[in-house]
Design a protein around this motif. Structure first.
Motif, PDB file in Angstrom:
ATOM      1  N   ARG A  97     -27.116  -6.135  -0.719  1.00  0.00           N
ATOM      2  CA  ARG A  97     -26.683  -7.049   0.555  1.00  0.00           C
ATOM      3  C   ARG A  97     -25.764  -6.492   1.845  1.00  0.00           C
ATOM      4  O   ARG A  97     -25.950  -7.147   2.130  1.00  0.00           O
ATOM      5  CB  ARG A  97     -24.704  -7.623  -0.285  1.00  0.00           C
ATOM      6  CG  ARG A  97     -24.617  -7.739  -1.956  1.00  0.00           C
ATOM      7  CD  ARG A  97     -25.810  -7.962  -2.410  1.00  0.00           C
ATOM      8  NE  ARG A  97     -25.082  -9.989  -2.135  1.00  0.00           N
ATOM      9  CZ  ARG A  97     -25.327 -10.083  -2.213  1.00  0.00           C
ATOM     10  NH1 ARG A  97     -27.437 -10.683  -2.363  1.00  0.00           N
ATOM     11  NH2 ARG A  97     -25.366 -11.920  -1.713  1.00  0.00           N
ATOM     12  N   ASN A 126     -20.738 -15.117   3.237  1.00  0.00           N
ATOM     13  CA  ASN A 126     -20.599 -16.287   2.378  1.00  0.00           C
ATOM     14  C   ASN A 126     -21.700 -16.331   1.795  1.00  0.00           C
ATOM     15  O   ASN A 126     -21.588 -17.463   0.459  1.00  0.00           O
ATOM     16  CB  ASN A 126     -20.425 -17.636   3.641  1.00  0.00           C
ATOM     17  CG  ASN A 126     -21.801 -17.588   4.229  1.00  0.00           C
ATOM     18  OD1 ASN A 126     -22.768 -16.852   4.035  1.00  0.00           O
ATOM     19  ND2 ASN A 126     -22.285 -19.061   4.798  1.00  0.00           N
ATOM     20  N   GLN A 127     -22.523 -15.284   1.174  1.00  0.00           N
ATOM     21  CA  GLN A 127     -23.290 -15.148   0.241  1.00  0.00           C
ATOM     22  C   GLN A 127     -22.633 -14.449  -0.815  1.00  0.00           C
ATOM     23  O   GLN A 127     -23.420 -14.039  -2.229  1.00  0.00           O
ATOM     24  CB  GLN A 127     -24.554 -14.820   0.985  1.00  0.00           C
ATOM     25  CG  GLN A 127     -25.306 -15.722   1.531  1.00  0.00           C
ATOM     26  CD  GLN A 127     -26.901 -15.408   2.231  1.00  0.00           C
ATOM     27  OE1 GLN A 127     -26.502 -14.043   2.717  1.00  0.00           O
ATOM     28  NE2 GLN A 127     -27.547 -15.986   1.713  1.00  0.00           N
ATOM     29  N   LEU A 128     -21.433 -14.026  -0.545  1.00  0.00           N
ATOM     30  CA  LEU A 128     -20.535 -12.691  -1.313  1.00  0.00           C
ATOM     31  C   LEU A 128     -19.436 -13.477  -2.170  1.00  0.00           C
ATOM     32  O   LEU A 128     -19.163 -13.982  -1.405  1.00  0.00           O
ATOM     33  CB  LEU A 128     -20.554 -11.252  -0.310  1.00  0.00           C
ATOM     34  CG  LEU A 128     -21.801 -10.570   0.203  1.00  0.00           C
ATOM     35  CD1 LEU A 128     -22.597 -11.121   0.600  1.00  0.00           C
ATOM     36  CD2 LEU A 128     -20.626  -9.876   0.487  1.00  0.00           C
ATOM     37  N   SER A 129     -19.190 -12.124  -2.788  1.00  0.00           N
ATOM     38  CA  SER A 129     -18.158 -12.819  -4.077  1.00  0.00           C
ATOM     39  C   SER A 129     -16.763 -12.415  -2.733  1.00  0.00           C
ATOM     40  O   SER A 129     -16.957 -11.213  -1.758  1.00  0.00           O
ATOM     41  CB  SER A 129     -17.746 -12.416  -4.630  1.00  0.00           C
ATOM     42  OG  SER A 129     -17.109 -10.921  -4.821  1.00  0.00           O
ATOM     43  N   GLY A 130     -15.466 -12.713  -3.347  1.00  0.00           N
ATOM     44  CA  GLY A 130     -14.157 -12.176  -2.517  1.00  0.00           C
ATOM     45  C   GLY A 130     -13.764 -10.658  -2.686  1.00  0.00           C
ATOM     46  O   GLY A 130     -13.953 -10.088  -2.021  1.00  0.00           O
ATOM     47  N   GLN A 145     -16.826  -8.422  -3.099  1.00  0.00           N
ATOM     48  CA  GLN A 145     -17.657  -8.048  -2.606  1.00  0.00           C
ATOM     49  C   GLN A 145     -17.082  -7.808  -1.051  1.00  0.00           C
ATOM     50  O   GLN A 145     -17.233  -7.085  -0.449  1.00  0.00           O
ATOM     51  CB  GLN A 145     -19.000  -8.633  -2.593  1.00  0.00           C
ATOM     52  CG  GLN A 145     -19.866  -8.323  -4.711  1.00  0.00           C
ATOM     53  CD  GLN A 145     -21.111  -9.364  -4.331  1.00  0.00           C
ATOM     54  OE1 GLN A 145     -20.705 -10.349  -3.918  1.00  0.00           O
ATOM     55  NE2 GLN A 145     -22.263  -8.486  -4.905  1.00  0.00           N
ATOM     56  N   LYS A 146     -16.729  -8.975  -0.200  1.00  0.00           N
ATOM     57  CA  LYS A 146     -16.762  -9.180   0.502  1.00  0.00           C
ATOM     58  C   LYS A 146     -15.050  -8.191   1.327  1.00  0.00           C
ATOM     59  O   LYS A 146     -15.194  -7.645   2.134  1.00  0.00           O
ATOM     60  CB  LYS A 146     -15.704 -10.605   1.343  1.00  0.00           C
ATOM     61  CG  LYS A 146     -16.332 -11.857   1.307  1.00  0.00           C
ATOM     62  CD  LYS A 146     -15.979 -12.959   1.594  1.00  0.00           C
ATOM     63  CE  LYS A 146     -16.764 -14.005   1.593  1.00  0.00           C
ATOM     64  NZ  LYS A 146     -16.108 -15.084   1.341  1.00  0.00           N
ATOM     65  N   LEU A 176      -7.396 -12.561  -4.242  1.00  0.00           N
ATOM     66  CA  LEU A 176      -9.049 -12.417  -4.703  1.00  0.00           C
ATOM     67  C   LEU A 176      -8.322 -13.177  -6.287  1.00  0.00           C
ATOM     68  O   LEU A 176      -7.518 -12.507  -7.206  1.00  0.00           O
ATOM     69  CB  LEU A 176      -9.564 -10.387  -5.597  1.00  0.00           C
ATOM     70  CG  LEU A 176      -9.498  -9.939  -3.903  1.00  0.00           C
ATOM     71  CD1 LEU A 176     -10.358  -8.434  -4.626  1.00  0.00           C
ATOM     72  CD2 LEU A 176     -11.053 -10.762  -3.577  1.00  0.00           C
ATOM     73  N   ASP A 177      -9.989 -13.241  -6.979  1.00  0.00           N
ATOM     74  CA  ASP A 177      -9.588 -13.783  -8.448  1.00  0.00           C
ATOM     75  C   ASP A 177      -9.239 -12.378  -9.395  1.00  0.00           C
ATOM     76  O   ASP A 177      -9.781 -11.086  -8.780  1.00  0.00           O
ATOM     77  CB  ASP A 177     -10.690 -14.331  -8.775  1.00  0.00           C
ATOM     78  CG  ASP A 177     -11.065 -15.226  -8.649  1.00  0.00           C
ATOM     79  OD1 ASP A 177     -10.249 -16.411  -8.515  1.00  0.00           O
ATOM     80  OD2 ASP A 177     -12.060 -16.581  -7.937  1.00  0.00           O
ATOM     81  N   GLU A 195     -10.080 -11.048 -12.121  1.00  0.00           N
ATOM     82  CA  GLU A 195     -11.875 -10.371 -12.380  1.00  0.00           C
ATOM     83  C   GLU A 195     -12.032  -9.557 -10.796  1.00  0.00           C
ATOM     84  O   GLU A 195     -12.995  -8.507 -11.304  1.00  0.00           O
ATOM     85  CB  GLU A 195     -13.149 -11.155 -13.443  1.00  0.00           C
ATOM     86  CG  GLU A 195     -13.154 -12.049 -11.842  1.00  0.00           C
ATOM     87  CD  GLU A 195     -12.961 -13.424 -12.138  1.00  0.00           C
ATOM     88  OE1 GLU A 195     -13.614 -14.513 -12.052  1.00  0.00           O
ATOM     89  OE2 GLU A 195     -11.420 -13.744 -12.399  1.00  0.00           O
ATOM     90  N   MET A 196     -11.766 -10.195  -9.826  1.00  0.00           N
ATOM     91  CA  MET A 196     -12.478  -8.873  -8.763  1.00  0.00           C
ATOM     92  C   MET A 196     -11.321  -7.768  -8.412  1.00  0.00           C
ATOM     93  O   MET A 196     -11.931  -6.796  -7.205  1.00  0.00           O
ATOM     94  CB  MET A 196     -13.088 -10.133  -7.904  1.00  0.00           C
ATOM     95  CG  MET A 196     -13.845 -10.914  -8.256  1.00  0.00           C
ATOM     96  SD  MET A 196     -14.100 -12.288  -6.471  1.00  0.00           S
ATOM     97  CE  MET A 196     -15.058 -12.832  -7.343  1.00  0.00           C
TER      98      MET A 196
END
Length: 251
Positions: free
Chosen positions: A140, A146-150, A152-153, A178-179, A181-182
């Motif tokens: 990545r 903005n192309q990453l999940s929370g 990942q950020k 974060l959600d 699952e993250m």
């Protein structure tokens, strides 16, 4: 020999009489704590107890009203101290990721070491890619935030702090935005850091994680430290009624 012994026993961070007042609100009412190299200190407590204010005072993002903070032997609350030099040794990870949206991940990671530590792009890139590999995000590097999940950020935000090679990492509720699952992927990176003896101060609501990873847990309420103990003692044998009541609600 003696010098090394003194170095290992002297606290990395020494906080004495720390107070912070916001107009009518007394957020911190006298904090005293020593944090040694390799300590993994988790700070828990109800909302509004002063946890985040305490953490932000450690690198003067909040300026204390009273008290002293010694970091590696230097009083960083002294107006003559260049706090920016010391902040480079204190990695900070916030609830919100604070990545530059217009820059690629690699640019986000290399800009600090290049500007502040005068590293070459090649040197900064090599370290950034090594750390991205370690958190499973090397692919990545050329993506934008903005192309990453929370999750990942937040892992990128941790890597950005690590690129500066800090002596201590400060985490302000790093999983709260974060959600569910993250959360695990961020905690996994933090667990690895703890196992490598990175000095960490973590404000969190993740009690199971605190129990597993912390070397020490402190409980704050009303702007003071009410209780402090190793995780097993902290969770299994709370001394104060206030901590007993808090744990009954959150466990």
């Amino acid at each position: 020999m003696n010098t090394n012994e003194n170095k290992s026993t002297e606290a990395l961070i020494q906080v004495r009489g720390l107070k912070k007042h916001f107009k009518e609100l007394n957020a911190l009412n006298g904090i005293d704590i020593d944090i040694h190299q390799g300590d993994v200190v988790f700070v828990v407590g109800p909302s509004g107890s002063g946890k985040s204010t305490f953490l932000r005072c450690l690198n003067l993002l909040e300026e204390p009203t009273e008290g002293t903070i010694l970091f590696e032997g230097t009083d960083i609350t002294d107006s003559k101290t260049n706090i920016n030099i010391h902040r480079q040794k204190m990695g900070m990870v916030f609830q919100q990721f604070n990545l530059f949206p217009h820059m690629t991940i690699l640019k986000n990671l290399t800009i600090g070491p290049m500007k502040l530590q005068k590293k070459s792009f090649e040197e900064a890139k090599a370290e950034a890619m090594r750390l991205l590999e370690r958190v499973g995000l090397a692919d990545r590097a050329n993506a934008y935030p903005n192309q990453l999940s929370g999750g990942q950020k937040q892992r990128i935000a941790i890597v950005r702090a690590l690129c500066m090679k800090p002596d201590v990492m400060l985490f302000d509720e790093p999983t709260s935005a974060l959600d569910p699952e993250m959360v695990g992927e961020v905690l996994s990176v933090m667990r690895d850091l703890a196992e490598e003896k990175m000095t960490m101060v973590v404000v969190t609501h993740e009690m199971a994680f605190a129990k597993e990873v912390a070397s020490r847990v402190i409980f704050m309420d009303g702007g003071v430290i009410l209780e402090e103990a190793a995780p097993e003692e902290f969770f299994e044998n709370p001394k104060t009624e206030r901590l007993q009541s808090f744990l009954a609600k959150v466990l």
